[in-house]
Design an enzyme around this catalytic site. Sequence first.
Site, mmCIF file in Angstrom:
data_model
loop_
_atom_site.group_PDB
_atom_site.id
_atom_site.type_symbol
_atom_site.label_atom_id
_atom_site.label_comp_id
_atom_site.label_asym_id
_atom_site.label_seq_id
_atom_site.Cartn_x
_atom_site.Cartn_y
_atom_site.Cartn_z
ATOM 1 N N LYS A 18 38.885 -14.334 -8.025
ATOM 2 C CA LYS A 18 40.065 -14.099 -9.275
ATOM 3 C C LYS A 18 39.711 -13.526 -10.455
ATOM 4 O O LYS A 18 38.586 -13.488 -10.652
ATOM 5 C CB LYS A 18 40.619 -15.580 -9.593
ATOM 6 C CG LYS A 18 39.805 -16.797 -10.207
ATOM 7 C CD LYS A 18 39.692 -16.224 -11.496
ATOM 8 C CE LYS A 18 38.725 -17.268 -12.240
ATOM 9 N NZ LYS A 18 38.215 -16.822 -13.741
ATOM 10 N N VAL A 104 28.138 -13.729 -8.428
ATOM 11 C CA VAL A 104 27.722 -15.183 -8.723
ATOM 12 C C VAL A 104 27.616 -15.198 -10.221
ATOM 13 O O VAL A 104 27.130 -14.324 -10.945
ATOM 14 C CB VAL A 104 26.402 -15.682 -8.288
ATOM 15 C CG1 VAL A 104 26.145 -16.794 -8.621
ATOM 16 C CG2 VAL A 104 26.658 -15.336 -6.502
ATOM 17 N N SER A 112 34.401 -21.542 -6.768
ATOM 18 C CA SER A 112 35.244 -22.298 -6.604
ATOM 19 C C SER A 112 36.162 -21.872 -5.335
ATOM 20 O O SER A 112 36.565 -22.555 -4.550
ATOM 21 C CB SER A 112 36.366 -22.220 -7.632
ATOM 22 O OG SER A 112 36.001 -22.617 -8.896
ATOM 23 N N ASP A 145 39.290 -24.198 -11.089
ATOM 24 C CA ASP A 145 39.794 -23.037 -10.442
ATOM 25 C C ASP A 145 40.252 -23.010 -8.836
ATOM 26 O O ASP A 145 40.381 -22.188 -8.465
ATOM 27 C CB ASP A 145 38.719 -21.750 -10.723
ATOM 28 C CG ASP A 145 38.802 -21.285 -12.262
ATOM 29 O OD1 ASP A 145 39.467 -21.623 -13.167
ATOM 30 O OD2 ASP A 145 37.591 -20.796 -12.568
HETATM 31 O O1 C5P Z 1 36.417 -27.453 -13.910
HETATM 32 P P1 C5P Z 1 35.130 -26.492 -13.881
HETATM 33 O O2 C5P Z 1 34.019 -27.538 -13.369
HETATM 34 O O3 C5P Z 1 35.140 -25.404 -13.188
HETATM 35 O O4 C5P Z 1 34.635 -26.577 -15.442
HETATM 36 C C1 C5P Z 1 33.534 -25.941 -15.782
HETATM 37 C C2 C5P Z 1 33.265 -26.046 -17.196
HETATM 38 O O5 C5P Z 1 34.199 -25.174 -17.961
HETATM 39 C C3 C5P Z 1 33.635 -27.673 -17.964
HETATM 40 O O6 C5P Z 1 32.703 -28.348 -17.761
HETATM 41 C C4 C5P Z 1 34.041 -27.036 -19.487
HETATM 42 O O7 C5P Z 1 32.954 -26.973 -19.869
HETATM 43 C C5 C5P Z 1 34.645 -25.661 -19.165
HETATM 44 N N1 C5P Z 1 36.094 -25.738 -19.186
HETATM 45 C C6 C5P Z 1 36.869 -26.052 -20.075
HETATM 46 N N2 C5P Z 1 38.418 -25.837 -20.124
HETATM 47 C C7 C5P Z 1 38.863 -25.846 -18.866
HETATM 48 C C8 C5P Z 1 38.303 -25.397 -17.971
HETATM 49 C C9 C5P Z 1 36.632 -25.549 -17.827
HETATM 50 O O8 C5P Z 1 36.344 -26.210 -21.402
HETATM 51 N N3 C5P Z 1 40.229 -25.623 -18.986
#
Ligand code: C5P
Length: 329
Positions: A18, A104, A112, A145
């Site tokens: 994406k 990566v 994701s 994501d």
């Molecule tokens: O949801 P995911 O594990 O992919 O998110 C990775 C990191 O990105 C989170 O731990 C956070 O630090 C940051 N994040 C965020 N706000 C979001 C999505 C991700 O701060 N809406």
Amino acid sequence: MSSAATPPLSVTARVPAKINLELMVGPLRADGYHHLATVFQAVGLHDDVSVEPAQDWGITVNGPYADLVPADGTNLAMRAARLLARTAGVDVPVHITIDKDIPVAAGMAGGSADAAGALLACDALWGLSSPRATLEDLAAELGSDVPFALLGGTAMGSGRGDRLAPVLGRGRYTWVFALGDQGLSTPEVYAECDRLRSGQRVPEPAPSAAMMTALRSGDAVSLGRALSNDLQPAALSLQPHLEEVLRTGLDNGALGGLVSGSGPTVAFLVSDTERSLDLAVALTASGVAPGVKRAVGPVRGAHLITAASGPRGSFVSTGNTGPSGPRSS
Ligand code: C5P
């Protein structure tokens, strides 16, 4: 027994990368996440995720990025498979094989995508036929994501990016991606964004009218102007040479360009395939990026491409390669 009743020996799901055409980042929340208003687009760079029953849980990663991906229980695809098994009460370990073509730690949500592929492939392998809503809930649990990797196309994301509404836009867009030479960590980029904005009042994020108008019209020039990413200053602060990558793309025919998600990939929109070749050559010749890829978007989300079934492992095609056509190399 008919072949339809024979459980498959292995199942493969194809999953797209994406980009965020627009990424508005709200204030830091108490749970460590940020409220987002984002527009995702799935683009034609894909990983293939295959699962087969095995004695023990295991994972193999193939392709040029294999060394950069953990091949153990921390891999998001493995966590996805185990989460689905736990939820559905399945006690059949699988071996997961990921053929990786999505860069990566690049801001393209490759991890994701693999999680979404593992959910879909295991669901088929185990014959669960889980309701779509169940897979979406599990996807959101795995990462912000992951739900979009299941959905694909072009979609508005709100909440932490996991609440989705498809955007009925027009047009197919041609993208050129300048890859980074060092990955960026998503949490670090968000933290840098907070640091750069400390002391400022950060408004609640809302989608822009310019982006919605551009997508409704299908006009690539308007879309190029509307591209925006609140994480871009943070990515540029952590990797200042990305400024030069952006400038090189914009000086060589791109209609617009931006850091993809948390970076460091820089995505450039161009008007057609010929321009994408010209820009790829210019980026490569300038030496500003160690690698360049091209793709079109939007493409469909995670989907099954094959299930090898029956005692002799006959191949049954359960879908096509989607609008992106064959895998890129
Ligand atoms: O949801 P995911 O594990 O992919 O998110 C990775 C990191 O990105 C989170 O731990 C956070 O630090 C940051 N994040 C965020 N706000 C979001 C999505 C991700 O701060 N809406």
